[in-house]
Write a protein that holds these residues in place. Structure first.
Motif, PDB file in Angstrom:
ATOM      1  N   THR A   1       4.469  -0.237  -2.311  1.00  0.00           N
ATOM      2  CA  THR A   1       3.320  -1.139  -1.885  1.00  0.00           C
ATOM      3  C   THR A   1       2.026  -0.878  -3.825  1.00  0.00           C
TER       4      THR A   1
ATOM      5  N   SER B   1       1.641  -6.858  -4.431  1.00  0.00           N
ATOM      6  CA  SER B   1       0.732  -7.533  -3.492  1.00  0.00           C
ATOM      7  C   SER B   1       1.540  -7.671  -1.844  1.00  0.00           C
TER       8      SER B   1
ATOM      9  N   ARG C   1       0.981  -5.583   0.580  1.00  0.00           N
ATOM     10  CA  ARG C   1       0.403  -4.664   0.188  1.00  0.00           C
ATOM     11  C   ARG C   1      -0.688  -5.642   1.361  1.00  0.00           C
ATOM     12  N   ARG C   2      -0.347  -6.769   1.646  1.00  0.00           N
ATOM     13  CA  ARG C   2      -1.381  -7.360   2.200  1.00  0.00           C
ATOM     14  C   ARG C   2      -0.363  -7.195   4.014  1.00  0.00           C
TER      15      ARG C   2
END
Ligand SMILES: [Zn+2]
Length: 66
Positions: free
Chosen positions: A31, A35, A38-39
């Motif tokens: 992560t 990205s 992460r989202r």
């Protein structure tokens, strides 16, 4: 590095069971660099909170309409 499929799967599983130290580490590394994941993790938190709220209301149909 683990792929996104494995990473998102681990994120989902982490809501249901504690991940091992190795899994947590691998997920964290992924992560940091990805990205998209992460989202996804943010969305997962949002969804699980929404699910918790929903579950805490035994009969949502009884809610007064705004
Ligand atoms: Zn990813």
């Amino acid at each position: 590095m683990m792929n996104c499929r494995r990473a998102t799967r681990l994120m989902s599983e982490s809501k249901e069971r504690p991940l091992s130290a190795t899994e947590r580490m691998a997920l964290r590394v992924h992560t940091m660099m990805c990205s998209a994941c992460r989202r996804f993790d943010g969305q997962l938190d949002f969804l699980s909170q929404a699910a918790q709220r929903y579950k805490s209301k035994p009969n949502p149909d009884d809610e007064p309409k705004a």
